[in-house]
Design a protein around this motif. Structure first.
Motif, PDB file in Angstrom:
ATOM      1  N   ASN A   1       0.790  -1.233   0.000  1.00 37.05           N
ATOM      2  CA  ASN A   1       0.000   0.000   0.000  1.00 37.05           C
ATOM      3  C   ASN A   1       0.824   1.286   0.000  1.00 37.05           C
ATOM      4  OD1 ASN A   1      -2.625  -1.244   0.100  1.00 37.05           O
ATOM      5  ND2 ASN A   1      -2.208  -1.796   2.218  1.00 37.05           N
ATOM      6  N   SER A   2       2.089   1.235   0.359  1.00 36.26           N
ATOM      7  CA  SER A   2       2.909   2.465   0.408  1.00 36.26           C
ATOM      8  C   SER A   2       3.478   2.742  -0.980  1.00 36.26           C
ATOM      9  CB  SER A   2       4.029   2.308   1.441  1.00 36.26           C
ATOM     10  OG  SER A   2       3.508   2.022   2.710  1.00 36.26           O
ATOM     11  N   ARG A   3       2.697   3.390  -1.799  1.00 35.58           N
ATOM     12  CA  ARG A   3       3.101   3.624  -3.186  1.00 35.58           C
ATOM     13  C   ARG A   3       3.611   5.051  -3.362  1.00 35.58           C
ATOM     14  NH1 ARG A   3      -0.371  -0.435  -6.885  1.00 35.58           N
ATOM     15  NH2 ARG A   3      -0.732  -2.019  -5.275  1.00 35.58           N
TER      16      ARG A   3
ATOM     17  N   TYR B   1       1.636   8.032  -5.149  1.00 28.17           N
ATOM     18  CA  TYR B   1       0.351   8.553  -4.669  1.00 28.17           C
ATOM     19  C   TYR B   1       0.303  10.078  -4.556  1.00 28.17           C
ATOM     20  CZ  TYR B   1      -1.983   4.113  -3.670  1.00 28.17           C
ATOM     21  OH  TYR B   1      -2.614   2.898  -3.775  1.00 28.17           O
TER      22      TYR B   1
ATOM     23  N   GLN C   1       1.843   1.188   8.792  1.00 26.98           N
ATOM     24  CA  GLN C   1       1.321   1.711   7.531  1.00 26.98           C
ATOM     25  C   GLN C   1       1.433   3.231   7.484  1.00 26.98           C
ATOM     26  OE1 GLN C   1      -2.656  -0.293   7.234  1.00 26.98           O
ATOM     27  NE2 GLN C   1      -1.922  -0.888   5.218  1.00 26.98           N
ATOM     28  N   SER C   2       1.203   3.875   8.602  1.00 25.90           N
ATOM     29  CA  SER C   2       1.323   5.331   8.655  1.00 25.90           C
ATOM     30  C   SER C   2       2.759   5.771   8.400  1.00 25.90           C
ATOM     31  CB  SER C   2       0.843   5.849  10.012  1.00 25.90           C
ATOM     32  OG  SER C   2      -0.533   5.587  10.188  1.00 25.90           O
TER      33      SER C   2
ATOM     34  N   PHE D   1       3.411   5.313   4.776  1.00 26.38           N
ATOM     35  CA  PHE D   1       2.725   6.332   3.981  1.00 26.38           C
ATOM     36  C   PHE D   1       3.439   7.678   4.074  1.00 26.38           C
ATOM     37  CE2 PHE D   1      -0.715   9.480   3.306  1.00 26.38           C
ATOM     38  CZ  PHE D   1      -1.139   9.066   2.058  1.00 26.38           C
TER      39      PHE D   1
ATOM     40  N   MET E   1       4.811   9.501   0.805  1.00 28.94           N
ATOM     41  CA  MET E   1       4.312  10.831   0.445  1.00 28.94           C
ATOM     42  C   MET E   1       5.460  11.833   0.322  1.00 28.94           C
ATOM     43  SD  MET E   1       0.951  11.017   0.047  1.00 28.94           S
ATOM     44  CE  MET E   1       0.564  12.729   0.405  1.00 28.94           C
TER      45      MET E   1
ATOM     46  N   THR F   1       8.262   2.237  -6.302  1.00 33.31           N
ATOM     47  CA  THR F   1       7.087   1.395  -6.074  1.00 33.31           C
ATOM     48  C   THR F   1       7.300   0.002  -6.654  1.00 33.31           C
ATOM     49  OG1 THR F   1       5.686   3.379  -6.201  1.00 33.31           O
ATOM     50  CG2 THR F   1       4.580   1.252  -6.360  1.00 33.31           C
TER      51      THR F   1
ATOM     52  N   SER G   1       1.261  13.777   4.932  1.00 31.07           N
ATOM     53  CA  SER G   1       2.076  13.128   5.964  1.00 31.07           C
ATOM     54  C   SER G   1       1.500  13.371   7.354  1.00 31.07           C
ATOM     55  CB  SER G   1       3.513  13.658   5.899  1.00 31.07           C
ATOM     56  OG  SER G   1       4.107  13.354   4.658  1.00 31.07           O
TER      57      SER G   1
ATOM     58  N   ALA H   1      -1.253  11.025   7.916  1.00 32.64           N
ATOM     59  CA  ALA H   1      -0.717   9.687   8.181  1.00 32.64           C
ATOM     60  C   ALA H   1      -0.261   9.532   9.627  1.00 32.64           C
ATOM     61  CB  ALA H   1       0.447   9.395   7.233  1.00 32.64           C
TER      62      ALA H   1
END
Length: 442
Positions: A21-23, A26, A149-150, A153, A157, A195, A286, A289
């Motif tokens: 999920n950390s793309r 984004y 995940q945060s 992310f 970002m 990614t 950020s 997140a």
């Protein structure tokens, strides 16, 4: 009993979710597509195809996960991710029609990967916890997952937006004594390359997973007919509709996720309306997140110590407060209600996963979770279509110079109004269902 985070599948589940999920693209998602030569209309078409693919594949993939094994679906999902990121990372920027076709393939494959992973990932983790540890620790797993995940992310970002800017990269190189020049043609692919590396990491992670003992055996897989997937889908669907609590959780999650996700999609336009400079958008992302480092612990305490109705009211209060005050478009200060709204998304994700996994049996867990994902995407898609129609109608009555901004501000109140109507309809249904014997005790 094995300690929760000593169970290999739990650690691998968290790593998979972060890698998947950390793309890095984004923060520049829209302009990336446009810089490849696509039009705004083509971008809209591609996103519609992506959503439609998920809706069509969501539940069947969940049923297959329950039949052939969750690991196989996750390996498939990450393999598809490698392919779909790879084709747009290395495609030459030549004929626009060819680029559109490649991106169309990318969106279809991305939707398939999302659908394959949805449900199977939580199912393999929860069943592993139930088999070797304490299932009551699932809330703790979700708390740690959201924190990692945060962090992922925040990194994606910040780094993704930075390496997309050729001028910033040149300044960084000059600071370290390197005289290098970059063009947008080159830097636009850097977030995709990173990614792509994450996709490989996700693939390796899923290869190391093992289906828990409660999963299907090899002999079962060989003899399982394809129609079994449809039978399991029907069984899970009927179970949801016959279990008022499960249906309530999914419907409330459908409401919160759909409304908030639509608002997040429009957030960059909202930031412009409250006079925030575009250079701050990545920082704001950020900041949002960072909520993932705090909210999961709060949500865990609420879910474990209070009734589900308390969770509903807290999430509803945050959502309505945020949406209603965002409608005022306060310059600069309008960021505060936006952050309140976005924080409700973390509560929604935690509560829905906590309650659904708690009441769902192992043999149909991935299928039920896929129904949840299906409901979310239907909600998001329907809201998007209705909002697009509303914008079209409103544009006909506005003749000011800046039509787009005027219409956006004029129609934003549609979100809190829609939320209130939908919420009280669901609340009435929920209270009615509580009277049935099949509802869990309060």
């Amino acid at each position: 009993m094995t300690p929760t985070f000593s169970i290999p599948n739990i650690r691998l589940f968290i790593a998979f979710k972060v890698f998947f999920n950390s793309r890095f693209y984004y923060p520049v998602f829209t302009i990336l597509f446009l810089d490849f030569g696509l039009t705004v209309a083509q971008f809209s078409i591609l996103n519609a195809v992506w959503a439609a693919t998920i809706v069509l594949a969501e539940v069947p993939s969940g049923a297959l996960a329950d039949i052939i094994g969750r690991k196989r679906l996750l390996v498939f999902a990450t393999f598809i991710m490698i392919f779909e990121i790879g084709i747009i990372s290395f495609i030459p920027k030549t004929d626009p029609s060819i680029i559109f076709i490649v991106f169309l393939v990318n969106r279809v494959l991305s939707g398939l990967a999302e659908a394959a992973a949805s449900g199977a990932d939580e199912a393999i983790a929860y069943d592993s916890l139930a088999a070797k540890g304490d299932p009551d620790q699932w809330g703790r797993v979700l708390e740690v997952l959201m924190r990692f995940q945060s962090i992922g992310f925040i990194i994606a970002m910040s780094v993704g937006a930075a390496i997309y800017d050729p001028n910033l990269l040149e300044k960084i190189c000059q600071f370290f004594g390197f005289a290098m020049t970059f063009s947008q043609e080159t830097t636009m692919r850097f977030p995709l390359y990173l990614t792509f590396i994450l996709a490989i990491c996700a693939f390796v992670t899923t290869l190391r997973m093992k289906d828990p003992d409660s999963g299907p055996s090899a002999s079962d897989i060989k003899t399982a007919p394809v129609r079994q997937a449809f039978g399991l889908t029907l069984k899970a669907g009927l179970w949801i509709f016959k279990t008022p609590f499960a249906l309530s959780v999914i419907l409330f999650g459908m409401l919160f996720d759909g409304i908030i996700r639509m608002t997040i999609t429009l957030s960059s336009q909202y930031y412009r309306m409250i006079e925030l400079p575009e250079s701050t958008f990545g920082i704001i992302g950020s900041l949002v997140a960072l909520f993932g480092l705090v909210i999961p612990k709060m949500a865990k305490k609420i879910a474990e110590n209070h009734s589900p109705s308390r969770a509903i009211w807290i999430t509803a209060g945050l959502t309505l407060t945020g949406l209603a005050t965002m409608s005022f478009f306060w310059p600069y200060a309008g960021l505060i209600p936006a952050l309140i709204t976005f924080s409700a998304m973390y509560f929604t994700g935690f509560f829905v996963s906590f309650y659904i996994n708690q009441i769902t049996s192992s043999d149909q867990r991935a299928t039920v979770l896929s129904f949840k994902g299906l409901a979310y995407n239907i909600s998001y898609g329907v809201l998007g279509i209705l909002y697009a129609l509303l914008l079209k109608i409103k544009k006909q009555g506005i003749h000011s110079g800046d039509v787009e901004n005027a219409v956006f501000m004029d129609t934003f109140s549609w979100f809190p109004i829609t939320f209130i109507l939908w919420f009280f309809i669901l609340l009435a249904m929920y209270l009615l269902w509580l009277k049935k014997p099949s509802s869990p005790p309060r």
